[in-house]
Motif scaffolding. Structure first.
Motif, mmCIF file in Angstrom:
data_model
loop_
_atom_site.group_PDB
_atom_site.id
_atom_site.type_symbol
_atom_site.label_atom_id
_atom_site.label_comp_id
_atom_site.label_asym_id
_atom_site.label_seq_id
_atom_site.Cartn_x
_atom_site.Cartn_y
_atom_site.Cartn_z
ATOM 1 N N ALA A 79 67.283 19.863 24.093
ATOM 2 C CA ALA A 79 66.185 19.587 23.865
ATOM 3 C C ALA A 79 65.362 19.850 23.059
ATOM 4 N N ARG A 80 64.535 20.923 23.680
ATOM 5 C CA ARG A 80 63.577 21.732 23.046
ATOM 6 C C ARG A 80 64.068 22.068 21.374
ATOM 7 N N SER A 81 65.368 21.781 20.918
ATOM 8 C CA SER A 81 64.821 22.074 19.847
ATOM 9 C C SER A 81 64.564 20.773 18.567
ATOM 10 N N VAL A 82 65.474 19.662 19.994
ATOM 11 C CA VAL A 82 65.583 18.331 18.931
ATOM 12 C C VAL A 82 63.835 18.066 19.031
ATOM 13 N N VAL A 83 62.742 18.475 20.046
ATOM 14 C CA VAL A 83 61.430 17.809 19.798
ATOM 15 C C VAL A 83 60.947 18.481 18.523
ATOM 16 N N ALA A 84 60.996 20.498 18.804
ATOM 17 C CA ALA A 84 60.339 20.946 18.195
ATOM 18 C C ALA A 84 60.978 20.911 16.377
ATOM 19 N N GLY A 85 61.908 20.382 16.331
ATOM 20 C CA GLY A 85 62.728 20.007 14.996
ATOM 21 C C GLY A 85 62.030 18.910 14.380
ATOM 22 N N SER A 86 61.861 17.845 15.321
ATOM 23 C CA SER A 86 61.352 16.508 15.171
ATOM 24 C C SER A 86 59.845 16.373 14.708
ATOM 25 N N ALA A 87 58.684 17.146 15.452
ATOM 26 C CA ALA A 87 57.348 18.229 15.436
ATOM 27 C C ALA A 87 57.377 18.677 14.246
ATOM 28 N N VAL A 88 58.072 18.860 14.131
ATOM 29 C CA VAL A 88 58.040 19.929 12.356
ATOM 30 C C VAL A 88 57.975 19.609 10.791
ATOM 31 N N LEU A 89 59.120 18.346 11.441
ATOM 32 C CA LEU A 89 59.641 17.700 10.537
ATOM 33 C C LEU A 89 58.986 17.140 9.905
ATOM 34 N N VAL A 90 57.391 15.975 10.682
ATOM 35 C CA VAL A 90 56.549 15.820 9.941
ATOM 36 C C VAL A 90 55.477 16.647 7.969
ATOM 37 N N VAL A 91 55.925 17.457 9.236
ATOM 38 C CA VAL A 91 55.277 19.160 8.066
ATOM 39 C C VAL A 91 55.961 18.556 7.151
ATOM 40 N N PHE A 147 55.153 12.012 22.527
ATOM 41 C CA PHE A 147 56.347 11.686 22.323
ATOM 42 C C PHE A 147 57.262 12.175 23.209
ATOM 43 N N GLY A 148 58.370 12.959 22.374
ATOM 44 C CA GLY A 148 58.814 13.957 22.281
ATOM 45 C C GLY A 148 59.112 14.736 24.086
ATOM 46 N N CYS A 149 58.321 15.086 24.447
ATOM 47 C CA CYS A 149 58.023 15.724 25.264
ATOM 48 C C CYS A 149 58.223 14.468 26.328
ATOM 49 N N ALA A 150 57.492 13.951 26.281
ATOM 50 C CA ALA A 150 57.913 12.106 27.571
ATOM 51 C C ALA A 150 59.239 11.455 27.474
ATOM 52 N N LEU A 151 59.650 11.454 26.254
ATOM 53 C CA LEU A 151 60.894 11.235 26.192
ATOM 54 C C LEU A 151 61.854 11.869 26.784
ATOM 55 N N PHE A 152 61.882 13.470 26.873
ATOM 56 C CA PHE A 152 63.051 14.474 27.495
ATOM 57 C C PHE A 152 61.978 15.084 28.810
ATOM 58 N N GLY A 153 61.156 14.338 29.538
ATOM 59 C CA GLY A 153 61.249 15.323 30.168
ATOM 60 C C GLY A 153 60.190 16.723 30.470
ATOM 61 N N LEU A 154 59.997 17.413 28.577
ATOM 62 C CA LEU A 154 59.422 18.575 28.755
ATOM 63 C C LEU A 154 57.536 19.125 29.105
ATOM 64 N N PRO A 155 57.295 19.929 29.359
ATOM 65 C CA PRO A 155 56.629 19.808 29.030
ATOM 66 C C PRO A 155 54.689 20.275 28.715
#
Length: 273
Positions: A79-91, A147-155
């Motif tokens: 889940a960490r890779s998904v959230v981080a990758g989705s955020a950087v995908l905007v860039v 949004f990704g942190c809230a969806l996957f329960g990440l800090p």
């Protein structure tokens, strides 16, 4: 009428040669920082018209991928890779895809001739355009990360790391996108290369690395945005290894310097043709 040679005339009667006027001194060359600020403001004003559609498309795409991956991965390391990758995908969408299209169209439409007549360094043109396009990615990146942190329960405690990830990963991808647009012989090919680059950032950055074949992992290590993804993903742990995070950000910074230098060379090469 008789003609007297000049040699027999007295010294006072000889023709005095006209004084050659001294050449006017050239204006001092424009410095990099003022030129960069001027190009950045001009590009920011130009792209402001398309700001809302740009932010919506880039953010909606990344949020949609996060929702789609929610049904594939659990609330663990993946889940960490998904959230981080989705955020950087905007860039990646803006800095790589749109910048490649912009410089491809600029070259095809003769816009480089306009910049070539300005007393600004080539690096200022590339950096100014890249910084202007990357500026629009900050809100979308933050929205996607929250949004990704809230969806996957990440800090959300280390969300501030994105303030370093966005400019460093953006610089690396912007230089690559600008180089693709300037080196492509046709704008259609520049658009295709930008789309392929963004697809690579999507597949290699969002999907968990442990589910990829070994050869795909090697290709993932060659993608500049991967290190930005890894840097942000490491901060979700209880005790992040900040030395490794800084190392990943350092790789982004080094690749950014090289890619922007290549883009500046490609600009000079395209401007003189």
């Amino acid at each position: 009428m008789s003609v007297v040679p000049a040699q027999v005339l007295p010294d006072g009667a000889r023709t005095v040669p006209e004084a050659v006027p001294a050449a006017a001194p050239l204006a001092p060359a424009a410095r990099l920082w003022p030129s960069l600020v001027a190009v950045y403001r001009a590009q920011l004003s130009r792209a402001r018209v398309a700001r809302i559609p740009l932010l919506f498309v880039a953010t909606f795409q990344s949020v949609g991928i996060t929702v789609m991956m929610r049904g594939v991965v659990d609330n663990g390391f993946e889940a960490r890779s998904v959230v981080a990758g989705s955020a950087v995908l905007v860039v990646a969408y803006v800095a790589l895809n749109l910048l490649a299209q912009y410089f491809g169209q600029l070259r095809a439409g003769g816009g480089l001739d306009h910049y070539a007549t300005l007393p600004v360094p080539p690096a200022a043109v590339v950096l100014g355009a890249a910084a202007a396009y990357a500026s629009f990615t900050v809100p979308g990146t933050l929205v996607t990360a929250v949004f990704g942190c809230a969806l996957f329960g990440l800090p959300l405690s280390n969300l501030w790391v994105l303030l370093a990830v966005v400019p460093l990963a953006g610089a690396a991808l912007s230089g690559l996108g600008a180089a693709l647009g300037l080196l492509a012989p046709r704008p259609e090919l520049a658009t295709l290369l930008g789309q392929l680059g963004m697809s690579a950032a999507l597949l290699l950055g969002v999907l968990p690395a442990d589910r990829m074949p070994e050869i795909i992992r090697l290709a993932r290590d060659l993608l500049p945005s991967t290190y930005g993804v890894e840097a942000y993903a490491r901060t979700f742990g209880e005790h992040p290894d900040w030395a490794v995070v800084l190392a990943d950000l350092g790789v982004c910074a080094g690749v950014g310097v090289v890619s922007l230098a290549v883009a500046a060379w490609a600009y000079r090469r395209a401007a003189v043709r």
